[in-house]
Design a protein around this motif. Structure first.
Motif, PDB file in Angstrom:
ATOM      1  N   ALA A 108     -20.481  58.842  87.887  1.00  0.00           N
ATOM      2  CA  ALA A 108     -20.133  60.718  88.102  1.00  0.00           C
ATOM      3  C   ALA A 108     -20.843  61.847  88.793  1.00  0.00           C
ATOM      4  O   ALA A 108     -21.576  62.581  89.276  1.00  0.00           O
ATOM      5  CB  ALA A 108     -20.251  61.449  86.716  1.00  0.00           C
ATOM      6  N   ARG A 109     -22.760  61.020  88.156  1.00  0.00           N
ATOM      7  CA  ARG A 109     -24.430  61.501  88.699  1.00  0.00           C
ATOM      8  C   ARG A 109     -24.769  61.501  89.830  1.00  0.00           C
ATOM      9  O   ARG A 109     -25.567  61.762  90.361  1.00  0.00           O
ATOM     10  CB  ARG A 109     -24.490  61.832  87.581  1.00  0.00           C
ATOM     11  N   ASP A 125     -26.034  59.114  93.647  1.00  0.00           N
ATOM     12  CA  ASP A 125     -25.266  58.545  94.715  1.00  0.00           C
ATOM     13  C   ASP A 125     -25.994  57.443  95.073  1.00  0.00           C
ATOM     14  O   ASP A 125     -26.924  57.209  95.219  1.00  0.00           O
ATOM     15  CB  ASP A 125     -25.709  59.850  95.640  1.00  0.00           C
ATOM     16  N   LEU A 180     -18.344  64.561  84.954  1.00  0.00           N
ATOM     17  CA  LEU A 180     -18.075  65.546  86.778  1.00  0.00           C
ATOM     18  C   LEU A 180     -18.411  66.567  86.133  1.00  0.00           C
ATOM     19  O   LEU A 180     -18.804  67.256  86.502  1.00  0.00           O
ATOM     20  CB  LEU A 180     -16.887  64.518  86.877  1.00  0.00           C
ATOM     21  N   LEU A 240     -24.234  71.235  86.543  1.00  0.00           N
ATOM     22  CA  LEU A 240     -25.634  70.575  87.330  1.00  0.00           C
ATOM     23  C   LEU A 240     -26.685  70.864  86.464  1.00  0.00           C
ATOM     24  O   LEU A 240     -28.192  70.420  86.584  1.00  0.00           O
ATOM     25  CB  LEU A 240     -25.383  70.946  88.487  1.00  0.00           C
ATOM     26  N   GLU A 250     -30.885  69.461  87.196  1.00  0.00           N
ATOM     27  CA  GLU A 250     -31.779  69.701  88.087  1.00  0.00           C
ATOM     28  C   GLU A 250     -32.912  69.946  87.473  1.00  0.00           C
ATOM     29  O   GLU A 250     -33.559  69.153  87.870  1.00  0.00           O
ATOM     30  CB  GLU A 250     -31.396  70.796  89.072  1.00  0.00           C
ATOM     31  N   ARG A 305     -34.029  59.228  85.395  1.00  0.00           N
ATOM     32  CA  ARG A 305     -32.080  58.810  85.377  1.00  0.00           C
ATOM     33  C   ARG A 305     -32.176  58.507  83.814  1.00  0.00           C
ATOM     34  O   ARG A 305     -30.896  58.573  83.008  1.00  0.00           O
ATOM     35  CB  ARG A 305     -31.670  58.231  86.509  1.00  0.00           C
ATOM     36  N   VAL A 328     -21.487  70.539  92.747  1.00  0.00           N
ATOM     37  CA  VAL A 328     -22.141  69.760  91.620  1.00  0.00           C
ATOM     38  C   VAL A 328     -22.242  69.754  91.611  1.00  0.00           C
ATOM     39  O   VAL A 328     -23.300  68.510  90.745  1.00  0.00           O
ATOM     40  CB  VAL A 328     -20.758  70.494  90.777  1.00  0.00           C
ATOM     41  N   GLY A 329     -21.809  67.857  92.445  1.00  0.00           N
ATOM     42  CA  GLY A 329     -21.828  66.982  92.480  1.00  0.00           C
ATOM     43  C   GLY A 329     -23.198  66.516  93.316  1.00  0.00           C
ATOM     44  O   GLY A 329     -24.236  65.527  92.414  1.00  0.00           O
ATOM     45  N   ARG A 330     -23.176  67.046  94.480  1.00  0.00           N
ATOM     46  CA  ARG A 330     -24.576  66.300  95.213  1.00  0.00           C
ATOM     47  C   ARG A 330     -25.766  67.286  94.836  1.00  0.00           C
ATOM     48  O   ARG A 330     -25.960  68.454  94.613  1.00  0.00           O
ATOM     49  CB  ARG A 330     -24.196  66.443  96.745  1.00  0.00           C
ATOM     50  N   LEU A 331     -27.306  66.461  94.690  1.00  0.00           N
ATOM     51  CA  LEU A 331     -28.009  67.215  93.737  1.00  0.00           C
ATOM     52  C   LEU A 331     -28.819  67.756  95.477  1.00  0.00           C
ATOM     53  O   LEU A 331     -28.830  66.885  96.200  1.00  0.00           O
ATOM     54  CB  LEU A 331     -28.981  66.395  93.965  1.00  0.00           C
TER      55      LEU A 331
END
Lengths: 273, 331, 443
Positions: free
Chosen positions: A96-97, A99, A160, A164, A168, A177, B34-37
């Motif tokens: 979900a969070r 990459d 999801l 956010l 952040e 994380r 919202v997903g990619r920082l």
């Protein structure tokens, strides 16, 4: 807005009808457990027994094999639930969070098992667990099913939709994380964990085919094995069988009643906007 | 979970996916931002560690057995003598076996008996719950969910008892309207419908809750506007509820169909597939093929299971496509 | 392009990692116990309670009697036995010793699953096996299973009180008589007759009747041709159909054939059951009233010939797995349990309530000498009128029996008889072709 009397009567009768017809099989199971041998299948038919007997329930509760399989199944189900929550929630968080390289590939890899029917891999899974020396241990019931595409998907949907901003901020503060997962995501996962956790518990508690294949040791017998075995060996003792079934279904029904608030709202959780 | 082919789990799938039918989540995340920082950091190592337990477990207990099944299906397996490589011979045997197709037909008939009933009952009950006060709604929601948690084994045992021709509850009930008694589970005409009833009972509750969740997402203002224009319940349902819940309904339809095709424990315990194979569902047929101590039976059963997997996979793919294209049109 | 390669590489590495893990984690199956004894795993199919008790006691005694071998007994429920065994074989974890029915001995031998006992046990152990039973376990002079017991699968149980009340002075001896008597005996509460009615039960419980009506099974000779279209089988189908359609027997398969509860509960006046039902009926205190009035006779023959078989001789043996690493120790246990001391077996057969019969001559003699045997009113009927004429169970694959029984069930429930039989014929032909049976039959 005040409903008319007629409307309210209609509503309540319809609600009552739904409740009665839904619970009838369970009520019948419960009541039949109170009937003696001569009453449980008597003709002409009678809904309630003339004499309410406790003996069937008492007999089942005094059967060490029953108590043992209940206790073992309960312990196994708890461990199974815990393990699947850990495995599935951290994977859900990553998907979900985070990459990462090959995310799409691993996503497909983790989600496709949802569509693989158990029957297609029954024999070969058995070979695998046997080679791993897991036969006749509780591990064979707990570990192979712990990773669940369905649950991971469910939890991921929830993550999801988590805003956010906090994450952040934490990242900027230098939190890792794992820290973020632990201190931000876990605390708000209570609701979704209850929903998928109850799912895991039920899947374990109600499992039948996998345990009969992998557990031979009578000392490790699971509760559904006990009930099915009881039925095939003493199939004409219906009062006892119904009492046993009632007791075996009781923990799952209690579970629903305890967590009802979470569950009935829980099906919405993943969709919360 | 993959180990227990039970409708409950399948429907849990429905719960999650129906509420968020869009499986291409990354695209959506980006759209919403919202997903990619903003940092654009790739968290490779952490991510791999986090998915590792799941990847390893699925690898060992799902992917490897699956590949191994495919490999084995090209042999006439013997666990005692050298297996004989036969290529796709068993695929041919299964595909031309009338009993296999008969079982597929039984599975499809079971789906026909159960799925529309589940959908309609669930829709009506959900619509009803939506109109009642909070207290009654709470009671109903909990009540309809209860059957979902009762195992197929216990359900089978209880329904066998209820179906008895002598002293069974169901024959007593239908006696009031002058019918019966019927030996439900011993009559080839009645056995499959009889097994469908517990099938419906087990599944309609969770379906109701999922539909209800979908209904709550429909803005109340739509209904108020419709009511002002004098639309009755059926018109509101037809023109507002159903179109807006299309995705949820379609998804429930698919998962219920797939689960129904795989129904296994109810006939296993209630009828063992009889009388005269009238309840021999595909998975039960496959399971029973293990009976013979011959190499043939093992290979046949394994291959039939794989073919069933393709059939079911095909069905789900097809409908997923359908849902997704539908979604695109909506947007 | 680059991306795709790396993705493939990742997948490859993952697959390899999983493979290594599986290979690495494979433990050699352990054949020794912690204290250094050889471990023999013994699966016993779950039967009547007294059998488990007997096996358990014997295994404990064997384990105590010496310190080389430790037998581990596992009782496996009958309804999942086949699937469990198959899975265990697939994993290379088949039990070293297991209970095996006569019908399975030859198919298992043919696919190399069981060990040749004549190489593992003393030769004189085999001399004691009764002459009519030895062929059940012998292939080409090699013995693949050691028999424990035999039991006729089809015996006519009847209620003397109900027959007397209906003016019937002797049990029926032909199928027509049986149907007539059943008609007379069927009243509001009681069915005249009970017989198997589901295909999985008919598959084996009708073997004797199949043989009776046609003089052979639907797959004969060297198994190259199906014979389900033999018109004689139509009489058999008719027999079942009449009993069912005229409601002379229970219409609901509440109990499987092996369970004689319909008779015990007093719901039927006559019943086909296996001889083992004697044990079941006598042991249930609730059925004492029925038991007092219970008598047995040979199941009627279609034309009344009392020497024509109407029953198969089912029963159980112990076999040793072909892949077992402790074959000698396994055979030692089998020999100790079944081939040595006759007292051990006399205890067993006494416990059965004379509902099962020895496979060894010396045990039969020892048993006959016991006072219990002399008192038993059923022993003579079964050992003199039934066992000598009973046939061996067919050794062809179960698929054949099931295909025939499925047609029989269809006919019974009102299906067209010739159509059902030609369906069976086609199904058996298909089995012959695909399982390559032609020429492999032994009788």
């Amino acid at each position: 807005m005040k409903a008319s009397l007629g409307r309210r009567v209609a509503t309540y009768s319809l609600a009552a009808l739904i409740v009665i017809s839904t619970t009838l099989p369970l009520a019948w199971m419960l009541i039949s457990g109170f009937k003696g041998r001569n009453e449980v299948l008597r003709t002409p038919f009678q809904f309630f027994p003339d004499v309410w007997m406790w003996q069937n329930y008492a007999a089942i509760l005094q059967d060490p094999a029953f108590l043992q399989s209940m206790a073992l199944t309960f312990a196994g189900a708890l461990l199974f639930t815990l393990l699947s929550l850990v495995v599935n929630s951290i994977a859900a968080y990553a998907f979900a969070r985070l990459d990462f390289r090959g995310k799409r590939f691993w996503w497909v890899y983790c989600i496709t098992p949802m569509f693989i029917p158990g029957m297609a891999i029954l024999l070969t899974s058995y070979v695998v667990v046997s080679n791993l020396g897991m036969l006749n241990t509780l591990a064979v019931l707990i570990i192979p099913g712990a990773a669940s595409a369905v649950q991971m998907f469910f939890i991921r949907q929830f993550y999801l939709n988590t805003p956010l901003a906090i994450e952040e901020a934490a990242l900027i503060d230098g939190a890792g994380r794992w820290r973020i997962f632990w201190s931000i995501f876990l605390p708000q996962s209570q609701g979704v964990f209850v929903v998928v956790g109850v799912g895991s518990f039920l899947a374990y508690w109600n499992a039948y085919v996998w345990p009969i294949l992998t557990i031979q040791d009578p000392g490790l017998q699971q509760i559904m094995q006990y009930i099915a075995g009881f039925r095939s060996e003493r199939g004409n003792e219906w009062g006892l069988l119904m009492a046993g079934s009632t007791l075996a279904a009781l923990p799952t029904i209690l579970l629903v009643l305890i967590f009802q608030r979470y569950i009935v709202n829980g099906v919405r959780l993943a969709g919360m906007k | 979970m993959t180990m227990s082919p039970q409708s409950t789990n399948r429907l849990a799938t429905a719960a999650s996916v129906a509420l968020e039918p869009e499986t291409t989540a990354p695209a959506r995340k980006r759209r919403r931002g919202v997903g990619r920082l903003s940092t654009h950091v790739m968290d490779n190592r952490t991510a791999y560690v986090m998915i590792a337990p799941m990847v390893v477990l699925l690898g060992i207990f799902v992917w490897w057995p699956l590949l191994y099944s495919f490999y084995l299906s090209t042999f006439e397996i013997s666990f005692y003598e050298e297996p004989v490589f036969v290529g796709l011979q068993f695929y041919g045997y299964v595909l031309e076996d009338p009993d296999f197709w008969h079982s597929i037909g039984i599975g499809a008939t079971y789906v026909l008996y159960t799925v529309p009933a589940i959908m309609i009952i669930a829709f009506l009950v959900a619509s009803f719950i939506r109109t009642v006060g909070r207290k009654v709604a709470g009671l109903l929601k909990t009540t309809v969910y209860v059957p979902t948690v009762v195992s197929a084994v216990i359900t089978s045992v209880v329904f066998v008892f209820m179906y008895r021709a002598d002293g069974g509850l169901i024959n007593w009930l239908i006696g009031f309207v002058g019918l019966g008694p019927f030996a439900f589970l011993s009559d080839p005409e009645l056995a499959l419908p009889a097994i469908s009833v517990p099938g419906i009972w087990l599944a309609f509750g969770i379906t109701t809750l999922i539909m209800l969740a979908g209904m709550y997402d429909i803005p109340q203002s739509y209904y108020e506007a419709a009511q002002l224009e004098g639309a009755n319940f059926f018109q509101r349902t037809w023109f507002i509820t159903i179109p807006l819940m299309k995705n949820v309904l379609l998804y429930l339809l698919v998962t219920a169909t797939i689960a129904g095709m795989q129904q296994f424990e109810l006939p296993l315990i209630m009828t063992q597939g009889g009388p005269t194979n009238s309840t021999m569902t595909p998975n039960l047929f496959i399971f029973n093929q293990f009976k013979d101590p011959t190499p043939y039976a093992t290979s046949f059963s394994l291959t039939a299971a794989l073919i069933l997997f393709f059939v079911l996979g095909g069905i789900s793919m097809l409908i997923f496509r359908l849902i997704r294209s539908d979604k695109a049109i909506d947007a | 392009m680059h991306k795709r390669i790396s993705r493939l590489a990742t997948a490859g590495i993952a697959a390899a990692a999983v493979g290594v893990m599986l290979a690495g984690c494979t433990p050699a199956s352990s054949n020794t116990t912690e204290d250094g004894k050889s471990k023999v795993v013994f699966w016993q199919q779950k039967f009547e309670d007294y059998q488990q008790d007997w096996f358990k006691a014997q295994v404990a005694e064997f384990n105590k009697s010496q310190d080389e071998v430790e037998v581990e007994l596992l009782v496996v429920p009958a309804d999942t036995w086949d699937q469990k065994l198959k899975a265990a074989q697939a994993a290379g974890k088949a039990p070293d010793v297991k209970t095996t029915s006569y019908g399975n001995v030859k198919p298992m031998q043919a696919s190399g699953q069981i060990a040749d006992l004549s190489e593992l046990m003393d030769a004189d152990a085999f001399d004691d096996i009764a002459e009519n039973i030895a062929p059940f376990v012998t292939v080409d002079d090699e013995v693949y299973a050691y028999p424990l017991l035999v039991e006729p699968s089809t015996v006519l149980f009847y209620r003397t009180d109900l027959l007397a009340a209906a003016g019937i002075d002797a049990p029926p001896t032909t199928w027509d008589e049986l149907v007539d008597d059943a008609r007379t005996l069927t009243t509001g509460d009681v069915y005249g007759m009970n017989i198997g009615q589901t295909a999985p039960d008919l598959g084996w419980s009708s073997w004797g009747l199949q043989y009776n009506v046609a003089g052979d099974f639907p797959l004969r000779g060297d198994w190259s041709e199906a014979s389900a279209d033999d018109p004689a089988y139509e009489d058999l189908a008719k027999f079942y159909q009449t009993l069912y359609a005229e409601k002379l027997m229970p219409q609901e398969a509440t109990y499987p054939y092996a369970d004689c509860s319909f008779f015990g509960e007093g719901k039927v006046a006559m019943s086909a059951c296996g001889s083992w039902a004697l044990g079941q009926l006598s042991a249930n205190p609730d059925w004492a009233g029925v038991w007092e009035n219970t008598a047995v006779a040979a199941f009627p023959s279609s034309d009344g010939d009392p020497t024509a078989p109407t029953s198969t001789l089912g029963g159980w043996t112990l076999t040793v797995d072909a892949k077992s690493k402790v074959q000698d120790e396994s055979a030692e246990f089998v020999q100790w349990l079944l081939a040595d001391d006759t007292d051990r077996l006399v205890d067993f057969f006494t416990a059965t309530g004379f509902s099962k019969y020895p496979a060894r001559v010396s045990v039969t003699e020892a048993l006959a000498a016991t006072p219990e045997a002399a008192d038993n009113p059923f022993l003579a009927t079964i050992t003199e009128d039934i066992v000598p004429y009973a046939k061996a169970e067919p050794s062809y694959p179960w698929d054949v029996s099931l295909a025939f029984a499925t047609s029989l069930e269809k006919a019974m429930r009102g299906g067209d008889i010739p159509a059902a039989m030609s369906e069976a014929q086609a199904a058996i032909e298909d089995v012959i072709k695909k399982q390559k049976l032609a020429g492999t039959g032994s009788d």
